[in-house]
Design an enzyme around this catalytic site. Structure first.
Site, PDB file in Angstrom:
ATOM      1  N   ASP A  74       0.846  -1.197   0.000  1.00  0.00           N
ATOM      2  CA  ASP A  74       0.000   0.000   0.000  1.00  0.00           C
ATOM      3  C   ASP A  74       0.879   1.244   0.000  1.00  0.00           C
ATOM      4  O   ASP A  74       1.946   1.248  -0.605  1.00  0.00           O
ATOM      5  CB  ASP A  74      -0.930  -0.044   1.219  1.00  0.00           C
ATOM      6  N   HIS A  97      -3.370   6.004   3.494  1.00  0.00           N
ATOM      7  CA  HIS A  97      -4.231   4.878   3.177  1.00  0.00           C
ATOM      8  C   HIS A  97      -3.721   3.570   3.787  1.00  0.00           C
ATOM      9  O   HIS A  97      -4.481   2.798   4.385  1.00  0.00           O
ATOM     10  CB  HIS A  97      -4.341   4.761   1.661  1.00  0.00           C
ATOM     11  N   SER A 108     -11.204  -1.132  -0.262  1.00  0.00           N
ATOM     12  CA  SER A 108      -9.899  -1.022   0.401  1.00  0.00           C
ATOM     13  C   SER A 108     -10.015  -1.265   1.891  1.00  0.00           C
ATOM     14  O   SER A 108      -9.040  -1.655   2.538  1.00  0.00           O
ATOM     15  CB  SER A 108      -9.306   0.379   0.181  1.00  0.00           C
TER      16      SER A 108
END
Length: 842
Positions: A161, A214, A517
């Site tokens: 990520d 994220h 996600s």
């Protein structure tokens, strides 16, 4: 086949930006052209194609050294050998050399290195954390596993990520062998953006610190332990940073991260990223599958393109051995809180991007009803020196905000015109706060404002839980399967809408985000719990247990009808960790593709006992909603198939395996072109049931039209390109217009793909001589995402690939597409288009 022009996709591959005269295209799976090559100036043909990165898939048993010997004399550079995770290499070369490599007998395929767009950076959220991730882990019963002492201890989970903020106290506070984030690396550097020519070259280092946010949110869902509690709070992390602070990454980088996760001994790998509308054979999906062969459980988000219809799943999630995860909404979502004295209660709000955040302790001026506030609307109240209350809809947030600010509003409050909360973008450097409210709260404020009570919002600096209208239902964004080859996807579902988790300390430490996600790491954490309980489980065992024990999701379009969400959108349902831990048998495979046709479909399931007792099982069926009609805007039907089992009842002894033959006969009322499905459940006389699911296509899959569109294909003139989005602008051809490869204007064929295709061939024919010039075909293309999205085949790029081939005269374009699963040797499986003649002057 150089010449195809595609615009940049979002995090899950969907092209972004305006529609209409500006065609968007998509990153394709296979070779043929530069994905984002710079357009040549109109006055000069592009005769030298710039080098790019390509993924060269080699034949079984062939290695990089053999390729180098066979390709001696070609000008290319091997960047990385992916021997462990994929039988191939990445190379840097020009498109013409890439095509020459593809012609070698030892090369299976040469793939474009497609972009994976990164998420928006997490904004500043200074509020204190609340343990509301517990909503999600209660839904899946992960919290009950913690009560049993099953917490993921001893299990390594790799997060591919934006990195992880390992300084976050909930994630261990440090990086290294004695820390929770014990492994990892930065493959790219903070400035990397594979879609920015100035920052396309990775600058790796050993520090996987997260500057995007994220990855930290994803890691918190997997295993935070502090103010929030993740699914598996005692796992050890590997942080593999494949995104810079902003922008996109590449397939090459993601595959390097998969390789590193394997080398570091990760037990589970999570990929909250993807390339939408993709085929299962794309290299990232193949590489993820290779990890499962090595004993690593790989989990990936299905994608966020649910509103674009069916066949919208992402790679690597559509890979056959990858656990693809869909999303349901949490029952509630945490939002910033404002107290409304006139209502005597707190309400939730979101700040609209690029406007000032309200300060805790501050308050708005009195709210005045301003109306819809579109440019041509009359003002419905005097907002000078007041706060403007506006309803969402019809025009953009930017337009509404500009109207209110121009008339003197000191803040702007917009409430939803549909159920639930929302977020907004588009305002640039706004001078006053802009807030987004739910429809219900906005309506209450509207009622007060229109009777002259002029309520105010007092900002508390705290948070409040706001009900989500789709709580427990499939999130509106979650992508539909099946994959383009009709393989069953997604596999399972987990909460992904409105998840409160960790973000970097510098960004406020906690925030609520939504997406597949967020659902994918929930399943990755659940996999870690199963491996904590039984380290001998294989990746297939993990997927089977999670899928067998999943609970069905009601159909969100009309939950009162009692129908179930489409199998090709929910898989077998929402995972149930406790039932997965306690499973005493398994039903395999968990997801079945029954193919196409109009008659009955027969397949086999294997029921295997892990029990110490004899159990009697009954096989039952429940259908799920079917999608009908248009791929992008499907209808729905509940036509019930006839399902029979042989045997329907059986006794299973400890350790025994039994095969059940299932026959599904679709209803005669099911329209052709529908994707249907259902749940097969083995119900024991005591204990928990085991479930598998299936999907199928009603009709001839090869009959799906590809090139049919009221506006495309057509010829057009290129008038420019946006340097940031890479989108091209086009105009219609003028009557009698001629074209020059040296003087311009530049010509393009705009092609719309109504469905994924196995191959596309482009040629040009000289109308005067009959000479036909062919370019290299492209394999495995994605469908056009939206109803008006098209790709551009640029004549200047075709000419660059075959210099001097296009002589002055009359020419026509020819485009042929091989339908998904079509036989290349069968002419009926191809569609084709011939353009009107156009004139080249030189």
């Amino acid at each position: 086949m150089p010449g195809l022009r595609r615009n940049s996709p979002d995090r899950h591959g969907r092209p972004t930006g305006p529609r209409g005269t500006r065609t968007t295209a998509f990153a394709a799976a296979a070779i043929a052209l530069p994905l984002f090559a710079a357009s040549a100036p109109a006055a000069q043909a592009n005769t030298e194609e710039p080098p790019q990165v390509w993924l060269v898939e080699l034949a079984p048993g062939v290695g990089a050294s053999v390729l180098e010997a066979a390709a001696h004399g070609l000008d290319y550079e091997i960047r990385h050998d992916f021997e462990r995770v994929w039988n191939g290499v990445s190379v840097e070369t020009d498109p013409a050399t890439a095509r020459r490599l593809e012609r070698l007998d030892l090369v299976e395929e040469v793939w474009s290195d497609v972009l994976f767009m990164g998420p928006a950076r997490v904004g500043d959220r200074p509020e204190e954390a609340q343990p509301e991730l517990a909503q999600a882990i209660q839904t899946t019963r992960a919290a009950d596993a913690h009560d049993r002492g099953v917490t993921g201890e001893g299990v390594k989970v790799g997060i591919i990520d934006t990195g992880i903020d390992y300084t976050h106290p909930d994630l261990g506070g440090c990086f290294g062998p004695d820390c929770r984030v014990a492994y990892g690396t930065d493959f790219v550097g903070d400035e990397f953006d594979s879609d920015d020519p100035e920052h396309t070259e990775p600058v790796p280092d050993e520090d996987p610190a997260d500057c995007g946010g994220h990855g930290t949110h994803v890691a918190g869902i997997v295993g935070a332990d502090g103010n929030v509690t993740g699914v598996a709070p005692d796992v050890e992390f590997g942080a593999y940073k494949v995104f810079g602070c902003d922008g996109s990454t590449s397939s090459e980088v993601i595959m390097q991260a998969l390789e590193a996760a394997l080398d570091d001994g990760m037990d589970v790998v999570n990929l909250s990223l993807g390339q939408s509308f993709q085929w299962p054979g794309y290299p990232t999906a193949e590489a993820a599958g290779r990890l499962t062969e090595e004993g690593v459980t790989v989990v990936a988000s299905m994608g966020n393109d649910g509103e674009t219809g069916i066949y919208s799943g992402s790679a690597p999630a559509v890979g056959s051995d990858v656990i693809a995860v869909a999303s349901t909404d949490n029952p509630q979502q945490r939002m910033d809180a404002a107290f409304v004295p006139a209502l005597d209660r707190r309400i939730g709000y979101r700040s609209i991007n690029d406007t000032p955040e309200p300060e805790p302790g501050a308050a708005t001026d009195p709210l005045v009803w301003f109306g819809r506030a579109c440019p041509d609307d009359a003002s419905e109240g005097d907002v000078a020196g007041k706060a403007a209350l506006i309803v969402r809809g019809t025009c953009t947030f930017k337009e509404k905000y500009a109207r209110a600010v121009a008339e003197g509003a000191t803040s702007v409050v917009i409430y939803n015109d549909r159920s639930g909360p929302f977020g907004g973008t588009g305002i640039e450097d706004g001078p006053v706060p802009a807030l987004a409210l739910t429809d219900a709260d906005g309506a209450d404020l509207h009622d007060l404002a229109t009777i002259g009570k002029a309520p105010v919002l007092e900002f508390t600096g705290e948070t409040v839980l706001v009900d989500l209208p789709r709580g427990g239902l499939a999130s509106s964004f979650t992508a539909y399967g099946p994959a383009p080859d009709l393989s069953f996807k997604p596999d399972v579902t987990a909460p992904g809408g409105g998840i409160w988790s960790t973000v970097p300390v510098a960004d406020g430490s906690y925030e609520s985000l939504s997406g597949t996600s967020m659902s994918s790491p929930h399943v990755a954490g659940a996999a870690a719990l199963l491996l904590d309980d039984d380290p001998k489980l294989t990746p297939r065992d993990v997927r089977t247990r999670l899928a067998n024990s999943a609970k069905p999701v009601a159909w969100g379009e009309n939950p009162d009808l009692g129908e179930l969400e489409a199998a090709h959108r929910q898989g077998t349902g929402v995972i149930d960790v406790i039932d997965a831990l306690d499973a005493e048998a398994c039903l395999y495979p968990t997801g079945v593709n029954t193919g196409d046709g109009t008659g009955p479909r027969t397949f086999e399931l294997q029921l295997t006992s892990r029990d110490s007792e004899i159990r009697s099982y009954e096989l039952t069926h429940r259908s799920t909603i079917a999608t009908t009609g248009d791929t992008r805007d499907p209808g729905f039907t509940a036509a019930e198939p006839k399902v029979t089992f042989e045997p329907k009842h059986l006794n299973l002894y400890p350790g025994q395996k039994a095969t059940v033959t299932v026959t599904v006969e679709p209803s005669a009322d099911l329209p052709l072109g529908s994707v249907f499905g259902g749940r097969i459940t083995a119900r024991p006389d005591s204990g928990e049931s085991l479930t598998a699911a299936y999907s199928g296509y009603q009709g001839d899959y090869l009959a799906i039209p590809v090139l049919e569109h009221p506006e495309f294909p057509r010829l057009a003139v290129i008038v420019g390109q946006d340097p940031e989005t890479h989108e091209f602008d086009y105009r219609d051809i003028k009557e009698g217009e001629t074209f020059s490869l040296t003087e311009g204007p530049d010509l393009a064929a705009l092609v719309y793909l109504g469905h994924q295709v196995s191959a596309m061939e482009v040629s040009a024919e000289n109308a005067d001589t009959g000479e036909i010039i062919e370019w290299e075909p492209e394999q495995y293309l994605q469908r056009s995402p939206g109803p008006d999205d098209a790709m551009g085949i640029h004549l200047e790029d075709l000419a660059a690939a075959r210099p001097s081939a296009l002589e002055p005269g009359q020419w026509t374009f020819h485009v042929k597409v091989l339908k998904a699963l079509g036989d290349q040797a069968n002419p009926a499986h191809w569609e084709q288009w011939e353009s009107p003649a156009f004139t080249l002057t030189d």
